[in-house]
Scaffold this motif. Structure first.
Motif, PDB file in Angstrom:
ATOM      1  N   LEU A 123       0.838  -1.199   0.000  1.00 36.14           N
ATOM      2  CA  LEU A 123       0.000   0.000   0.000  1.00 36.14           C
ATOM      3  C   LEU A 123       0.878   1.256   0.000  1.00 36.14           C
ATOM      4  O   LEU A 123       0.623   2.194  -0.757  1.00 36.14           O
ATOM      5  CB  LEU A 123      -0.945  -0.006   1.207  1.00 36.14           C
ATOM      6  CG  LEU A 123      -2.023   1.060   1.202  1.00 36.14           C
ATOM      7  CD1 LEU A 123      -2.919   0.927  -0.022  1.00 36.14           C
ATOM      8  CD2 LEU A 123      -2.854   0.966   2.459  1.00 36.14           C
ATOM      9  N   LYS A 124       1.932   1.252   0.818  1.00 35.70           N
ATOM     10  CA  LYS A 124       2.835   2.406   0.848  1.00 35.70           C
ATOM     11  C   LYS A 124       3.539   2.566  -0.498  1.00 35.70           C
ATOM     12  O   LYS A 124       3.696   3.685  -0.984  1.00 35.70           O
ATOM     13  CB  LYS A 124       3.859   2.261   1.971  1.00 35.70           C
ATOM     14  CG  LYS A 124       4.801   3.455   2.072  1.00 35.70           C
ATOM     15  CD  LYS A 124       5.646   3.441   3.327  1.00 35.70           C
ATOM     16  CE  LYS A 124       6.643   2.328   3.289  1.00 35.70           C
ATOM     17  NZ  LYS A 124       7.579   2.340   4.419  1.00 35.70           N
ATOM     18  N   LYS A 125       3.933   1.469  -1.109  1.00 31.66           N
ATOM     19  CA  LYS A 125       4.592   1.538  -2.416  1.00 31.66           C
ATOM     20  C   LYS A 125       3.655   2.149  -3.452  1.00 31.66           C
ATOM     21  O   LYS A 125       4.049   3.038  -4.211  1.00 31.66           O
ATOM     22  CB  LYS A 125       5.041   0.151  -2.859  1.00 31.66           C
ATOM     23  CG  LYS A 125       5.761   0.155  -4.195  1.00 31.66           C
ATOM     24  CD  LYS A 125       5.981  -1.256  -4.702  1.00 31.66           C
ATOM     25  CE  LYS A 125       6.623  -1.294  -6.057  1.00 31.66           C
ATOM     26  NZ  LYS A 125       5.996  -0.486  -7.071  1.00 31.66           N
ATOM     27  N   SER A 126       2.417   1.702  -3.479  1.00 27.17           N
ATOM     28  CA  SER A 126       1.443   2.244  -4.427  1.00 27.17           C
ATOM     29  C   SER A 126       1.183   3.717  -4.160  1.00 27.17           C
ATOM     30  O   SER A 126       1.080   4.522  -5.095  1.00 27.17           O
ATOM     31  CB  SER A 126       0.135   1.464  -4.355  1.00 27.17           C
ATOM     32  OG  SER A 126       0.337   0.128  -4.729  1.00 27.17           O
ATOM     33  N   PHE A 127       1.082   4.072  -2.897  1.00 26.07           N
ATOM     34  CA  PHE A 127       0.871   5.463  -2.495  1.00 26.07           C
ATOM     35  C   PHE A 127       2.021   6.326  -3.007  1.00 26.07           C
ATOM     36  O   PHE A 127       1.802   7.373  -3.615  1.00 26.07           O
ATOM     37  CB  PHE A 127       0.779   5.513  -0.958  1.00 26.07           C
ATOM     38  CG  PHE A 127       0.369   6.825  -0.383  1.00 26.07           C
ATOM     39  CD1 PHE A 127      -0.961   7.175  -0.272  1.00 26.07           C
ATOM     40  CD2 PHE A 127       1.323   7.714   0.106  1.00 26.07           C
ATOM     41  CE1 PHE A 127      -1.347   8.381   0.297  1.00 26.07           C
ATOM     42  CE2 PHE A 127       0.954   8.915   0.673  1.00 26.07           C
ATOM     43  CZ  PHE A 127      -0.390   9.249   0.764  1.00 26.07           C
ATOM     44  N   MET A 128       3.253   5.862  -2.790  1.00 26.04           N
ATOM     45  CA  MET A 128       4.428   6.604  -3.228  1.00 26.04           C
ATOM     46  C   MET A 128       4.498   6.667  -4.759  1.00 26.04           C
ATOM     47  O   MET A 128       4.924   7.689  -5.310  1.00 26.04           O
ATOM     48  CB  MET A 128       5.703   5.971  -2.664  1.00 26.04           C
ATOM     49  CG  MET A 128       5.810   6.022  -1.158  1.00 26.04           C
ATOM     50  SD  MET A 128       5.833   7.685  -0.499  1.00 26.04           S
ATOM     51  CE  MET A 128       7.397   8.267  -1.114  1.00 26.04           C
ATOM     52  N   ASP A 129       4.072   5.617  -5.427  1.00 22.07           N
ATOM     53  CA  ASP A 129       4.060   5.623  -6.891  1.00 22.07           C
ATOM     54  C   ASP A 129       3.126   6.709  -7.423  1.00 22.07           C
ATOM     55  O   ASP A 129       3.453   7.407  -8.390  1.00 22.07           O
ATOM     56  CB  ASP A 129       3.636   4.261  -7.445  1.00 22.07           C
ATOM     57  CG  ASP A 129       4.690   3.182  -7.260  1.00 22.07           C
ATOM     58  OD1 ASP A 129       5.862   3.517  -6.965  1.00 22.07           O
ATOM     59  OD2 ASP A 129       4.331   1.991  -7.401  1.00 22.07           O
ATOM     60  N   ILE A 130       1.961   6.853  -6.806  1.00 22.94           N
ATOM     61  CA  ILE A 130       1.020   7.891  -7.227  1.00 22.94           C
ATOM     62  C   ILE A 130       1.618   9.271  -6.958  1.00 22.94           C
ATOM     63  O   ILE A 130       1.562  10.159  -7.811  1.00 22.94           O
ATOM     64  CB  ILE A 130      -0.349   7.733  -6.533  1.00 22.94           C
ATOM     65  CG1 ILE A 130      -1.039   6.463  -7.039  1.00 22.94           C
ATOM     66  CG2 ILE A 130      -1.234   8.954  -6.791  1.00 22.94           C
ATOM     67  CD1 ILE A 130      -2.324   6.115  -6.305  1.00 22.94           C
ATOM     68  N   LEU A 131       2.216   9.448  -5.784  1.00 27.76           N
ATOM     69  CA  LEU A 131       2.844  10.741  -5.476  1.00 27.76           C
ATOM     70  C   LEU A 131       3.926  11.068  -6.496  1.00 27.76           C
ATOM     71  O   LEU A 131       4.025  12.209  -6.962  1.00 27.76           O
ATOM     72  CB  LEU A 131       3.438  10.734  -4.064  1.00 27.76           C
ATOM     73  CG  LEU A 131       2.459  10.681  -2.900  1.00 27.76           C
ATOM     74  CD1 LEU A 131       3.213  10.656  -1.581  1.00 27.76           C
ATOM     75  CD2 LEU A 131       1.482  11.834  -2.937  1.00 27.76           C
TER      76      LEU A 131
END
Length: 66
Positions: free
Chosen positions: A36-44
């Motif tokens: 989830l954190k990886k996906s969040f950072m990818d969007i950012l």
């Protein structure tokens, strides 16, 4: 939930995607084994440095980290 957030991102509903991910992430940074954190950072990252929505969520994330 992460899948829905990624679908929101794909149709340029980025703030909704980040908000959807933020609630569980703020409770547990390693939610879904860190995915989830990886996906969040990818969007950012995709939004870029100058984006005000990305800046808001980066600040919130950094406040959790430090």
């Amino acid at each position: 939930m992460a899948e829905l957030a990624l679908q929101y991102h794909q149709v340029n509903r980025d703030e909704e995607a980040l908000e959807l991910m933020w609630t569980p992430l703020s409770r547990n940074l390693n939610a879904l084994d860190g995915e989830l954190k990886k996906s969040f950072m990818d969007i950012l990252s995709a939004l870029g440095q100058g984006n005000p929505i990305a800046a808001k969520y980066r600040r919130q994330l950094y406040s959790l980290l430090y």
